[in-house]
Design a protein around this motif. Structure first.
Motif, PDB file in Angstrom:
ATOM      1  N   LEU A   1     -16.004   5.031 -13.020  1.00  0.00           N
ATOM      2  CA  LEU A   1     -14.851   5.604 -13.719  1.00  0.00           C
ATOM      3  C   LEU A   1     -14.412   6.912 -13.059  1.00  0.00           C
ATOM      4  N   HIS A   2     -15.384   7.743 -12.683  1.00  0.00           N
ATOM      5  CA  HIS A   2     -15.093   8.999 -11.997  1.00  0.00           C
ATOM      6  C   HIS A   2     -14.340   8.727 -10.689  1.00  0.00           C
ATOM      7  N   LEU A   3     -14.793   7.741  -9.929  1.00  0.00           N
ATOM      8  CA  LEU A   3     -14.120   7.388  -8.676  1.00  0.00           C
ATOM      9  C   LEU A   3     -12.695   6.914  -8.927  1.00  0.00           C
ATOM     10  N   LEU A   4     -12.519   6.017  -9.896  1.00  0.00           N
ATOM     11  CA  LEU A   4     -11.195   5.445 -10.151  1.00  0.00           C
ATOM     12  C   LEU A   4     -10.200   6.522 -10.560  1.00  0.00           C
ATOM     13  N   MET A   5     -10.606   7.463 -11.376  1.00  0.00           N
ATOM     14  CA  MET A   5      -9.687   8.514 -11.813  1.00  0.00           C
ATOM     15  C   MET A   5      -9.225   9.363 -10.637  1.00  0.00           C
ATOM     16  N   ASN A   6     -10.161   9.702  -9.741  1.00  0.00           N
ATOM     17  CA  ASN A   6      -9.784  10.521  -8.591  1.00  0.00           C
ATOM     18  C   ASN A   6      -8.962   9.739  -7.574  1.00  0.00           C
ATOM     19  N   VAL A   7      -9.245   8.455  -7.429  1.00  0.00           N
ATOM     20  CA  VAL A   7      -8.460   7.623  -6.512  1.00  0.00           C
ATOM     21  C   VAL A   7      -7.028   7.485  -7.024  1.00  0.00           C
ATOM     22  N   VAL A   8      -6.868   7.269  -8.335  1.00  0.00           N
ATOM     23  CA  VAL A   8      -5.520   7.168  -8.908  1.00  0.00           C
ATOM     24  C   VAL A   8      -4.747   8.460  -8.670  1.00  0.00           C
ATOM     25  N   GLY A   9      -5.394   9.599  -8.913  1.00  0.00           N
ATOM     26  CA  GLY A   9      -4.737  10.882  -8.668  1.00  0.00           C
ATOM     27  C   GLY A   9      -4.379  11.068  -7.208  1.00  0.00           C
ATOM     28  N   LEU A  10      -5.278  10.674  -6.320  1.00  0.00           N
ATOM     29  CA  LEU A  10      -5.023  10.794  -4.881  1.00  0.00           C
ATOM     30  C   LEU A  10      -3.849   9.929  -4.451  1.00  0.00           C
ATOM     31  N   VAL A  11      -3.797   8.699  -4.942  1.00  0.00           N
ATOM     32  CA  VAL A  11      -2.717   7.783  -4.543  1.00  0.00           C
ATOM     33  C   VAL A  11      -1.365   8.281  -5.052  1.00  0.00           C
ATOM     34  N   ILE A  12      -1.301   8.655  -6.329  1.00  0.00           N
ATOM     35  CA  ILE A  12      -0.024   9.073  -6.924  1.00  0.00           C
ATOM     36  C   ILE A  12       0.479  10.367  -6.302  1.00  0.00           C
ATOM     37  N   LEU A  13      -0.397  11.368  -6.216  1.00  0.00           N
ATOM     38  CA  LEU A  13       0.015  12.683  -5.737  1.00  0.00           C
ATOM     39  C   LEU A  13       0.038  12.760  -4.212  1.00  0.00           C
ATOM     40  N   GLY A  14      -0.941  12.110  -3.581  1.00  0.00           N
ATOM     41  CA  GLY A  14      -1.037  12.183  -2.124  1.00  0.00           C
ATOM     42  C   GLY A  14       0.169  11.601  -1.422  1.00  0.00           C
ATOM     43  N   GLN A  15       0.690  10.496  -1.947  1.00  0.00           N
ATOM     44  CA  GLN A  15       1.849   9.875  -1.308  1.00  0.00           C
ATOM     45  C   GLN A  15       3.061  10.805  -1.329  1.00  0.00           C
ATOM     46  N   ARG A  16       3.240  11.539  -2.422  1.00  0.00           N
ATOM     47  CA  ARG A  16       4.378  12.454  -2.525  1.00  0.00           C
ATOM     48  C   ARG A  16       4.237  13.628  -1.568  1.00  0.00           C
ATOM     49  N   VAL A  17       3.022  14.181  -1.486  1.00  0.00           N
ATOM     50  CA  VAL A  17       2.806  15.285  -0.553  1.00  0.00           C
ATOM     51  C   VAL A  17       2.976  14.805   0.885  1.00  0.00           C
ATOM     52  N   GLU A  18       2.483  13.611   1.162  1.00  0.00           N
ATOM     53  CA  GLU A  18       2.595  13.070   2.525  1.00  0.00           C
ATOM     54  C   GLU A  18       4.047  12.794   2.898  1.00  0.00           C
ATOM     55  N   ASP A  19       4.847  12.350   1.933  1.00  0.00           N
ATOM     56  CA  ASP A  19       6.276  12.150   2.203  1.00  0.00           C
ATOM     57  C   ASP A  19       6.942  13.445   2.633  1.00  0.00           C
ATOM     58  N   ALA A  20       6.541  14.550   1.992  1.00  0.00           N
ATOM     59  CA  ALA A  20       7.186  15.832   2.264  1.00  0.00           C
ATOM     60  C   ALA A  20       6.631  16.522   3.503  1.00  0.00           C
ATOM     61  N   TRP A  21       5.328  16.430   3.714  1.00  0.00           N
ATOM     62  CA  TRP A  21       4.688  17.232   4.757  1.00  0.00           C
ATOM     63  C   TRP A  21       4.220  16.427   5.961  1.00  0.00           C
ATOM     64  N   GLY A  22       4.113  15.104   5.819  1.00  0.00           N
ATOM     65  CA  GLY A  22       3.555  14.308   6.894  1.00  0.00           C
ATOM     66  C   GLY A  22       2.059  14.111   6.713  1.00  0.00           C
ATOM     67  N   PRO A  23       1.456  13.128   7.402  1.00  0.00           N
ATOM     68  CA  PRO A  23       0.038  12.781   7.176  1.00  0.00           C
ATOM     69  C   PRO A  23      -0.943  13.877   7.574  1.00  0.00           C
ATOM     70  N   ILE A  24      -0.670  14.598   8.683  1.00  0.00           N
ATOM     71  CA  ILE A  24      -1.633  15.596   9.146  1.00  0.00           C
ATOM     72  C   ILE A  24      -1.726  16.750   8.152  1.00  0.00           C
ATOM     73  N   TRP A  25      -0.579  17.288   7.763  1.00  0.00           N
ATOM     74  CA  TRP A  25      -0.583  18.416   6.844  1.00  0.00           C
ATOM     75  C   TRP A  25      -1.099  18.023   5.461  1.00  0.00           C
ATOM     76  N   MET A  26      -0.769  16.807   5.038  1.00  0.00           N
ATOM     77  CA  MET A  26      -1.285  16.373   3.739  1.00  0.00           C
ATOM     78  C   MET A  26      -2.805  16.250   3.789  1.00  0.00           C
ATOM     79  N   GLY A  27      -3.338  15.638   4.866  1.00  0.00           N
ATOM     80  CA  GLY A  27      -4.784  15.478   4.996  1.00  0.00           C
ATOM     81  C   GLY A  27      -5.507  16.810   5.053  1.00  0.00           C
ATOM     82  N   VAL A  28      -4.939  17.753   5.807  1.00  0.00           N
ATOM     83  CA  VAL A  28      -5.548  19.088   5.907  1.00  0.00           C
ATOM     84  C   VAL A  28      -5.550  19.775   4.545  1.00  0.00           C
TER      85      VAL A  28
END
Length: 566
Positions: A411-438
Motif C-alpha cells: 500500500l505504501h508503494l502504491l500511494m507513492n507510485v500514484v503520486g509520482l505518476v500524477i505529479l511527475g508527468q506534469r513536472v516533466e512536461d514543464a521542465w523536461g526529463p533531466i530536470w524533473m529527475g534531478v
C-alpha cells in the motif's frame, strides 16, 4: 497506515467535495444527493460500530454508488465523442442503473439521438433532441444546444436569452454562455461578441474551466478572422478535438479573414465528414458564409494580444489543465526503479530466500509471504533502511540513499507510485526529463538526510525506522506549487491561479492526513514539500534563460501547406 484508514479518508473527501460542488453550482435536485448522503450515513454508522472495518463497508458502498457511476459517465462521454454509439449507450445504461436519479436516462436518449443523426435520420434525431431539451438538467441543455446548432436557430436562441426574465442567470451556465458567444458570431454581431467577452462573461461565469474558456477563445478568434490564434488553440490546449472540428473552425476563421476560397475549399471537404453535426454546419457555411471583416473590429487587436499572451503563459505554467507533451521517460523510469527496489525487498533476507527456494508452497502462499517480507523491519534494516538515532546502524550515507527507494508494504508503494505518476508527468512536461529527475531525487534524498539532523525524539530504547519515497512525491507537489507561484508573480492568470489554489488544498489535506495517521513521517513530507517549492521557484526564475523554457513550435495545422498563412 492501513487500507481501512485510507478508505475512510477517500470516502470522506469524495463525499465532501460532491456536497460542496452541488451547493456551489446550486443544483436544486436533492434526489441527486441520495447516494452521497447514503454513503456518508454508512460511513458514520460503521465507524461508530467498529473503526477497524468502517472503511471497507463505506468504501464498498462508495465504489458501487459513486465511483462506478462516475466512471461509466466518463466512459460514455468519451465513447460519444469518438462516435462509438453502442459503447456509449451501454455505459449510459450502467450509470443509470447504478444511479437512477442522476438524469442518466436522458443520456441514453441523447446517445440514441446522435446515433440517428449519424445515420442521417435528421428529423427523427431532431424530434428526440427537442423532447430531451425540455428536461431542466445538464443533458437537457446539451440537447438544446445541439438542436440549435443543427438547425442554425441563432436568432431564435439570442431572442430567447434576451427576452428571458434573467438573462444573466441563464448565461451563468457555462454551456449556454459559450453557445451565446457563438450565436453572436454566427449572426455577424462581432463587435458585441468582443464586448461580451471583454466584459468578463467568459472568464467570470466559467470559474476555472480551462475547456470552456479555451473553446470561447477559439470561437472569438475564428469570428475575428485570426487563423493563427485558432490554430494555436486547436494544436495546443484543444488538441484532443477531432481533426474535422479543428478544420471547421480554421475554415471559419479563413472566411472571416476574407480568404473565402480557402475556407470554402475546406468546407466542401467537410460536407462528407463522419460527424453529422460538422457536415451540416459546413453546408450552412457554404450557403451562408460568416461575416467578412474588412477591418479588424474595434478592440479586437488588444483582446487577441491578451489571449496570445495568456496562452503563452498557460502553456508554461497551467500544467494541470495542459495536455501531455512528452513521453515521460523520467517519470516511468523512476516508477520502474521503485518497483525494482520493492521486488528486491520481497526476495531479500532469510525469509525471502526461503520462500523463493520452497517447493511445497503454492504461488498464492509465496506471494503473500513475500509481500509480508516487505513489512519486516528486520529485513528493511538489513537492506538499507534509515535507523534513528544514526549511531545504531553503520553506513549512514548508503542508508540515506536506499531508504528513499524502499517501502513498508504494498500500500505504501502504491500511494507513492500514484503520486509520482500524477505529479511527475506534469513536472516533466514543464521542465523536461533531466530536470524533473534531478528535482525528484533531490527532494527524496535530501528530505531523508534532513531527518538525521532534525531531532525527532528517537532514542536507543525507542528507535525509528524510516523508508519511503514520500519525500520525493511531496517534493514534486512542491515543485508544481513553487513553479505556479512564480507564474502568478509574473502574470495574473485565472487558470494558473485556479491550479495554484487546488495544489494548496491538496497540501492542506495532506498535512491534516499526516497528523491524524499513525506511522507517517509528517516531517519527511514537510521537508520534501519545502525543498520542492524551492526547486519550483528556482525553475520559474531561471526559465527565461535556461533550457527549462518550454519551446512552443508553430502549430501543426499551420505547417500544413493547405493552411499556410499569407
Amino acid at each position: 497506515m492501513s487500507l481501512n484508514w485510507l478508505l475512510i479518508w477517500i470516502v470522506a473527501i469524495s463525499c465532501g467535495m460532491t456536497l460542496i460542488n452541488l451547493f456551489r453550482f446550486r443544483i436544486s435536485n436533492l434526489v441527486r444527493l441520495l447516494p452521497t448522503l447514503f454513503t456518508i450515513g454508512v460511513l458514520l454508522f460503521a465507524y461508530s460500530k467498529n473503526q477497524e472495518t468502517a472503511g471497507f463497508y463505506a468504501g464498498g458502498v462508495w465504489f458501487v454508488f459513486i465511483l462506478l457511476p462516475g466512471i461509466a459517465v466518463q466512459l460514455s462521454n468519451s465513447c460519444l465523442s469518438s462516435r462509438r454509439f453502442y459503447a456509449a449507450s451501454l455505459f449510459s445504461w450502467i450509470a443509470f442503473l447504478l444511479h437512477p436519479f442522476s438524469g442518466m436516462r436522458e443520456q441514453t436518449r441523447l446517445v440514441r439521438a446522435l446515433w440517428l443523426l449519424s445515420r442521417q435520420r435528421d428529423q427523427e434525431a431532431l424530434a428526440l433532441l427537442d423532447a430531451i431539451s425540455r428536461r431542466n438538467n445538464s443533458i437537457g441543455k446539451s440537447a438544446f444546444v445541439i438542436s440549435t446548432r443543427l438547425q442554425g436557430r441563432w436568432e431564435r436562441f439570442l431572442k430567447l436569452i434576451q427576452t428571458s426574465k434573467s438573462p444573466q442567470g441563464l448565461l451563468a451556465d457555462p454551456l449556454l454562455a459559450n453557445i451565446y458567444l457563438q450565436a453572436l458570431g454566427e449572426t455577424g454581431q462581432t463587435e458585441l461578441l468582443i464586448e461580451t467577452f471583454r466584459r468578463g462573461l467568459d472568464k467570470k461565469k466559467r470559474g476555472n474551466s480551462a475547456l470552456m474558456l479555451n473553446i470561447s477563445r477559439m470561437k472569438l478568434a475564428a469570428f475575428c478572422g485570426r487563423i493563427d490564434v485558432v490554430a494555436q488553440l486547436v494544436d495546443g490546449p484543444l488538441g484532443y478535438f477531432d481533426e474535422d472540428t479543428k478544420r471547421f473552425w480554421l475554415a471559419t476563421a479563413m472566411q472571416a479573414s476574407g480568404r473565402l476560397e480557402d475556407g470554402n475549399q475546406s468546407f466542401q471537404k467537410l460536407q462528407s465528414s463522419k460527424d453529422r453535426q460538422i457536415a451540416i454546419a459546413s453546408q450552412r457555411r457554404l450557403a451562408h458564409p460568416v461575416r467578412v471583416l474588412d477591418l479588424p473590429p474595434a478592440g479586437s487587436s488588444s483582446i487577441m494580444s491578451e489571449i496570445e499572451s495568456d496562452l503563452d503563459h498557460e502553456t508554461r505554467f497551467a500544467l494541470i489543465s495542459s495536455p501531455a507533451s512528452s513521453a515521460h521517460i523520467a517519470t516511468w523510469g523512476l516508477v520502474a526503479t521503485l518497483v525494482g527496489f520493492f521486488v528486491y525487498e520481497m526476495i531479500s533476507g532469510g525469509v525471502g530466500q526461503a520462500v523463493m527456494q520452497s517447493t511445497t508452497l503454492t504461488m498464492v502462499e509465496k506471494a503473500s509471504l513475500l509481500l509480508q517480507n516487505t513489512s519486516s523491519e528486520e529485513n528493511l534494516i538489513q537492506i538499507g533502511a534509515l535507523v534513528l538515532p544514526t549511531e545504531l546502524e553503520p553506513n549512514l550515507t548508503r542508508r540515506i540513499f536506499f531508504s528513499a527507494f524502499l517501502h513498508f508494504g504494498l500500500l505504501h508503494l502504491l500511494m507513492n507510485v500514484v503520486g509520482l505518476v500524477i505529479l511527475g508527468q506534469r513536472v516533466e512536461d514543464a521542465w523536461g526529463p533531466i530536470w524533473m529527475g534531478v528535482a525528484y531525487l533531490l527532494c527524496a534524498i535530501l528530505s531523508i538526510f534532513l531527518l538525521t539532523v532534525i531531532p525527532l525524539g528517537a532514542t536507543a530504547d525507542n528507535p525509528y525506522v524510516l523508508v519511503g519515497a514520500s519525500g520525493g512525491a511531496m517534493g514534486l507537489l512542491g515543485c508544481l506549487l513553487g513553479y505556479l507561484a512564480w507564474g502568478q508573480v509574473q502574470k495574473r492568470n485565472q487558470l494558473v491561479a485556479g491550479e495554484f489554489r487546488l495544489l494548496l488544498f491538496i497540501v492542506a489535506f495532506q498535512m491534516v492526513f499526516d497528523q491524524m495517521t499513525p506511522n507517517v513521517s509528517s516531517e519527511c513530507h514537510l521537508m520534501g514539500l519545502l525543498i520542492g517549492i524551492s526547486c519550483g521557484l528556482f525553475a520559474g526564475l531561471a526559465k527565461n534563460g535556461w533550457p527549462l523554457r518550454k519551446k512552443i513550435p508553430q502549430p501543426a495545422l499551420l505547417r500544413d501547406s493547405a493552411l499556410k498563412l499569407d
